[in-house]
Motif scaffolding. Structure first.
Motif, PDB file in Angstrom:
ATOM      1  N   HIS A 117      29.790  10.974  12.256  1.00  0.00           N
ATOM      2  CA  HIS A 117      30.585  12.162  12.591  1.00  0.00           C
ATOM      3  C   HIS A 117      31.142  11.998  14.006  1.00  0.00           C
ATOM      4  O   HIS A 117      30.444  11.565  14.917  1.00  0.00           O
ATOM      5  CB  HIS A 117      29.708  13.415  12.520  1.00  0.00           C
ATOM      6  N   LEU A 118      32.400  12.363  14.186  1.00  0.00           N
ATOM      7  CA  LEU A 118      33.039  12.270  15.495  1.00  0.00           C
ATOM      8  C   LEU A 118      32.318  13.150  16.507  1.00  0.00           C
ATOM      9  O   LEU A 118      32.021  14.318  16.237  1.00  0.00           O
ATOM     10  CB  LEU A 118      34.506  12.695  15.376  1.00  0.00           C
ATOM     11  N   SER A 119      32.048  12.589  17.670  1.00  0.00           N
ATOM     12  CA  SER A 119      31.297  13.312  18.701  1.00  0.00           C
ATOM     13  C   SER A 119      32.178  14.167  19.592  1.00  0.00           C
ATOM     14  O   SER A 119      31.693  15.071  20.266  1.00  0.00           O
ATOM     15  CB  SER A 119      30.550  12.318  19.594  1.00  0.00           C
ATOM     16  N   GLN A 120      33.491  13.860  19.623  1.00  0.00           N
ATOM     17  CA  GLN A 120      34.340  14.418  20.670  1.00  0.00           C
ATOM     18  C   GLN A 120      33.670  14.145  22.024  1.00  0.00           C
ATOM     19  O   GLN A 120      33.168  13.056  22.251  1.00  0.00           O
ATOM     20  CB  GLN A 120      34.625  15.898  20.398  1.00  0.00           C
ATOM     21  N   SER A 193      45.409   6.883  23.567  1.00  0.00           N
ATOM     22  CA  SER A 193      44.179   6.467  22.896  1.00  0.00           C
ATOM     23  C   SER A 193      44.427   5.941  21.494  1.00  0.00           C
ATOM     24  O   SER A 193      43.528   5.358  20.879  1.00  0.00           O
ATOM     25  CB  SER A 193      43.205   7.647  22.815  1.00  0.00           C
ATOM     26  N   GLY A 194      45.624   6.165  20.976  1.00  0.00           N
ATOM     27  CA  GLY A 194      45.921   5.780  19.607  1.00  0.00           C
ATOM     28  C   GLY A 194      45.545   6.832  18.587  1.00  0.00           C
ATOM     29  O   GLY A 194      45.677   6.607  17.383  1.00  0.00           O
ATOM     30  N   THR A 273      36.412   4.790  18.472  1.00  0.00           N
ATOM     31  CA  THR A 273      37.826   4.528  18.250  1.00  0.00           C
ATOM     32  C   THR A 273      38.346   3.704  19.427  1.00  0.00           C
ATOM     33  O   THR A 273      37.803   3.778  20.540  1.00  0.00           O
ATOM     34  CB  THR A 273      38.645   5.822  18.130  1.00  0.00           C
ATOM     35  N   VAL A 274      39.366   2.896  19.205  1.00  0.00           N
ATOM     36  CA  VAL A 274      39.906   2.025  20.254  1.00  0.00           C
ATOM     37  C   VAL A 274      41.408   2.230  20.389  1.00  0.00           C
ATOM     38  O   VAL A 274      42.096   2.574  19.420  1.00  0.00           O
ATOM     39  CB  VAL A 274      39.603   0.536  19.986  1.00  0.00           C
ATOM     40  N   ASP A 275      41.911   1.995  21.620  1.00  0.00           N
ATOM     41  CA  ASP A 275      43.350   2.091  21.854  1.00  0.00           C
ATOM     42  C   ASP A 275      44.032   0.760  21.553  1.00  0.00           C
ATOM     43  O   ASP A 275      43.396  -0.187  21.068  1.00  0.00           O
ATOM     44  CB  ASP A 275      43.632   2.595  23.271  1.00  0.00           C
ATOM     45  N   SER A 276      45.308   0.649  21.876  1.00  0.00           N
ATOM     46  CA  SER A 276      46.065  -0.549  21.534  1.00  0.00           C
ATOM     47  C   SER A 276      45.625  -1.769  22.328  1.00  0.00           C
ATOM     48  O   SER A 276      45.923  -2.903  21.946  1.00  0.00           O
ATOM     49  CB  SER A 276      47.557  -0.305  21.770  1.00  0.00           C
ATOM     50  N   GLY A 284      35.657  10.532  24.174  1.00  0.00           N
ATOM     51  CA  GLY A 284      35.508  11.324  22.966  1.00  0.00           C
ATOM     52  C   GLY A 284      35.567  10.566  21.665  1.00  0.00           C
ATOM     53  O   GLY A 284      35.546  11.179  20.598  1.00  0.00           O
ATOM     54  N   GLY A 285      35.619   9.235  21.704  1.00  0.00           N
ATOM     55  CA  GLY A 285      35.838   8.460  20.497  1.00  0.00           C
ATOM     56  C   GLY A 285      34.593   7.939  19.811  1.00  0.00           C
ATOM     57  O   GLY A 285      34.698   7.113  18.899  1.00  0.00           O
TER      58      GLY A 285
END
Length: 398
Positions: A117-120, A193-194, A273-276, A284-285
């Protein structure tokens, strides 16, 4: 389309093959789409694994108490039950650990014990804890200027700020955390952040940042002197993460894996999550399971468990408190990427928008985790009712 509670009919989001209802790229984090999306981030965004390793899993003993009927107040102050409040506040998962044992555990909205689950912004506390490990080793000195580690920031608003200012979000850097304004600084984080595409119909002359470090380098203005006041700004956590990466030569996901996730006995590998540019979004990812968030909270409650330095946690519990610190935490404070509930309990909290919470209380020997998908970024009434319910649970469990 409006969002739906767990007790209401569920729209067929991402059901069928191919699915007829697909979350829009621009609004996947808004209701009702976030009710599905927060549990399926790896199907929406590029991610990097935070490996749990091949080591032990910390097994929880269970001393369960049925708290469904526990009397609490709803968001309007009217009597309800804990089960009723969890429904009202769009809960996806709820966990209570008492003395390190599972006392109460509920999964809702299709979530299971293996669901990430996303943590923010609870990710900030994960990042801050690994920072504390590195600082305890002497690899980073919070008293030194930020530019000691990131000299490029001499041309930004962080010039003259200490690392501790960044940890406590007391730098004077001008940064707008206005979630509903797509052109605000945090709106630009969505693009950098993408997480989101450039908004359709946006000003063609506006230069959107292509990744997170580019956005950091653009923040050149200050609104006050460093250290003068706390102001919540997500970008501060990303500055910390870049310091950690620069000092160690490792990417954030690897650091969290090696320094924290492999040591706390996680059930599952987590992910960012990752950016470019491949940077894991520290602010928050982060994504993990309900119990693994509980394991993290329990590690902090155990004064670091030999993983996070105990003196770092003690320092984290000491901050400059209210009055009127925030609408939902009037006597609160903020230190080392954690919220402090009040100066009496000194309970620590990891908080994220849309209703994410880890509450860590030494007085009740209790950790409470709530994962949610509110329709809106912030709902103060939901947050206040949740905190009152946490206290009611503490009283009930003794």
């Amino acid at each position: 389309m409006t969002s739906y509670r767990n007790s209401e009919p569920v729209p067929p989001i991402m059901q069928g093959s191919p699915p007829k209802m697909v979350p829009p790229k621009l609004d996947w984090d808004r209701g009702p789409w976030n009710r599905w999306a927060f549990q399926h981030i790896r199907e929406i965004l590029p991610t990097v694994e935070v490996w749990r390793g091949n080591g032990h899993r910390r097994r929880f003993e269970r001393t369960e108490v049925d708290l469904d009927a526990l009397p609490v107040s709803d968001s309007t102050g009217q009597p309800t039950t804990l089960a009723g409040l969890l429904d009202e506040t769009y809960t996806d998962g709820f966990l209570v650990l008492k003395d390190g044992k599972i006392a109460y555990e509920r999964y809702c909205n299709g979530m299971t014990e293996r669901t990430l689950h996303l943590s923010q912004s609870m990710a900030k506390s994960v990042t801050g804890s690994v920072f504390g490990i590195l600082a305890g080793r002497g690899l980073i000195d919070p008293a030194l200027p930020v530019t000691t580690y990131l000299p490029e920031l001499e041309a930004t608003g962080w010039a003259g700020a200490s690392v501790q200012h960044v940890l406590d979000m007391t730098t004077g850097v001008r940064f707008s955390e206005e979630y509903t304004d797509r052109y605000s600084d945090i709106g630009q984080v969505d693009v950098a952040s993408g997480w989101k595409p450039v908004p359709p119909g946006s000003d063609p002359a506006f230069e959107w940042p292509s990744h997170m470090f580019e956005l950091i380098l653009r923040l050149k203005k200050t609104s006050r002197r460093h250290g003068a006041a706390f102001e919540y700004r997500s970008i501060e956590t990303d500055v910390l993460a870049f310091i950690m990466e620069r000092v160690t030569g490792k990417r954030l996901a690897q650091l969290v894996s090696e320094e924290l996730w492999q040591k706390l006995g996680a059930d599952e590998s987590a992910c960012f999550t990752v950016d470019s540019a491949g940077y894991a979004i520290a602010d928050g990812g982060f994504n993990a399971t309900l119990r693994d968030y509980g394991r993290f909270g329990q590690l902090i409650l155990d004064n670091g468990g030999g993983v996070v330095p105990a003196d770092w946690i003690e320092a984290t519990r000491t901050g400059r408190h209210g009055p009127d610190f925030s609408p939902s935490l009037p006597q609160g404070s903020y230190r080392n990427q954690f919220w402090i509930e009040d100066p009496r309990s000194r309970a620590l909290m990891c908080r994220g928008v849309f209703g994410q919470l880890i509450h860590i209380d030494w007085n009740t020997r209790m950790v409470v985790v709530k994962l949610s998908s509110y329709p809106d970024f912030i709902n103060i009434a939901y947050s206040v009712a949740t905190m009152k319910a946490v206290h009611a649970i503490g009283a009930a469990l003794g």
